[in-house]
Design a protein around this motif. Sequence first.
Motif, PDB file in Angstrom:
ATOM      1  N   GLN A 144       0.799  -1.223   0.000  1.00 32.47           N
ATOM      2  CA  GLN A 144       0.000   0.000   0.000  1.00 32.47           C
ATOM      3  C   GLN A 144       0.833   1.275   0.000  1.00 32.47           C
ATOM      4  O   GLN A 144       0.325   2.354  -0.273  1.00 32.47           O
ATOM      5  N   LEU A 145       2.122   1.167   0.305  1.00 29.42           N
ATOM      6  CA  LEU A 145       2.991   2.340   0.310  1.00 29.42           C
ATOM      7  C   LEU A 145       4.351   1.983  -0.265  1.00 29.42           C
ATOM      8  O   LEU A 145       4.967   1.000   0.137  1.00 29.42           O
ATOM      9  N   ILE A 146       4.811   2.806  -1.228  1.00 31.57           N
ATOM     10  CA  ILE A 146       6.124   2.610  -1.843  1.00 31.57           C
ATOM     11  C   ILE A 146       6.961   3.858  -1.612  1.00 31.57           C
ATOM     12  O   ILE A 146       6.498   4.983  -1.839  1.00 31.57           O
ATOM     13  N   ASN A 162      -0.004   4.797  -2.998  1.00 31.34           N
ATOM     14  CA  ASN A 162       0.610   5.837  -2.180  1.00 31.34           C
ATOM     15  C   ASN A 162       2.134   5.761  -2.317  1.00 31.34           C
ATOM     16  O   ASN A 162       2.700   4.665  -2.303  1.00 31.34           O
ATOM     17  N   GLY A 163       2.772   6.911  -2.430  1.00 30.29           N
ATOM     18  CA  GLY A 163       4.228   6.933  -2.551  1.00 30.29           C
ATOM     19  C   GLY A 163       4.843   8.062  -1.750  1.00 30.29           C
ATOM     20  O   GLY A 163       4.227   9.107  -1.581  1.00 30.29           O
ATOM     21  N   ILE A 164       6.048   7.835  -1.242  1.00 32.79           N
ATOM     22  CA  ILE A 164       6.809   8.893  -0.564  1.00 32.79           C
ATOM     23  C   ILE A 164       8.141   9.043  -1.278  1.00 32.79           C
ATOM     24  O   ILE A 164       8.899   8.079  -1.408  1.00 32.79           O
ATOM     25  N   LEU A 165       8.412  10.256  -1.747  1.00 30.26           N
ATOM     26  CA  LEU A 165       9.670  10.543  -2.429  1.00 30.26           C
ATOM     27  C   LEU A 165      10.793  10.685  -1.406  1.00 30.26           C
ATOM     28  O   LEU A 165      10.662  11.419  -0.429  1.00 30.26           O
ATOM     29  N   ILE A 166      11.883   9.953  -1.637  1.00 32.69           N
ATOM     30  CA  ILE A 166      13.064  10.091  -0.783  1.00 32.69           C
ATOM     31  C   ILE A 166      13.844  11.303  -1.297  1.00 32.69           C
ATOM     32  O   ILE A 166      14.433  11.256  -2.381  1.00 32.69           O
ATOM     33  N   GLN A 167      13.797  12.377  -0.523  1.00 31.99           N
ATOM     34  CA  GLN A 167      14.440  13.625  -0.935  1.00 31.99           C
ATOM     35  C   GLN A 167      15.809  13.777  -0.281  1.00 31.99           C
ATOM     36  O   GLN A 167      16.043  13.256   0.803  1.00 31.99           O
ATOM     37  N   SER A 168      16.678  14.499  -0.954  1.00 34.73           N
ATOM     38  CA  SER A 168      17.998  14.791  -0.389  1.00 34.73           C
ATOM     39  C   SER A 168      17.929  16.077   0.408  1.00 34.73           C
ATOM     40  O   SER A 168      17.370  17.075  -0.050  1.00 34.73           O
TER      41      SER A 168
END
Length: 200
Positions: A144-146, A162-168
């Motif tokens: 359900q979440l990537i 649903n997605g969460i961007l891995i930000q720098s």
Amino acid sequence: MKVKGLFVAPYIAMEHLVQECQKDDTELDLTIKTGNLQEGIKFAKEAEEKGYDVIISRGGTARMIEKAVNIPVVDVNISGYDMLRVLTLAKDFPGKKAIVGFSNITQGAKAITDLLEITFDMFTINDKNEIEPLVKRLKSEGFQLIMGDVITINAVSTIGMNGILIQSGKEAIYEALQKAKSIHQLVIKHKDELKLLSSI
């Protein structure tokens, strides 16, 4: 003499952070462009033609640029802080969660999850073409979440997950800017040594 650099940011929010990190830098003449993968390569090739000294980018975009140009390419690392921010955010999200990305993302994530004793499924990809079929499979398996980089999150959003961007963060960007200047100094030194050998 200033180092002429191009920073290819794979997402808009990174562009603003780069501007903050380099505003007081007197050694780096930096042009910032936003573009992921193929678009990033186009910007990099244009910069090479214009005589830029170094290119800075992140993840898959940095890898592809490195293969496409003959000038030094610096990869913005995913720092421990960056992974910690995302994993803390995702920790309480209900359901099955996974981290999908190139090895620079999954290796860093594994180190943090092992340290914090948090369990997330992890999938390392080697080519951008692997992402779409993988996220579709994960959806069918009940994930359900990537979490991942730009290309992963774009693929996730197109199939309604649903997605969460891995930000720098600033730490990683600042480190990359310092590395770009160091690499340029090494290149200059090497060229000077070759000139000296040729003249001898």
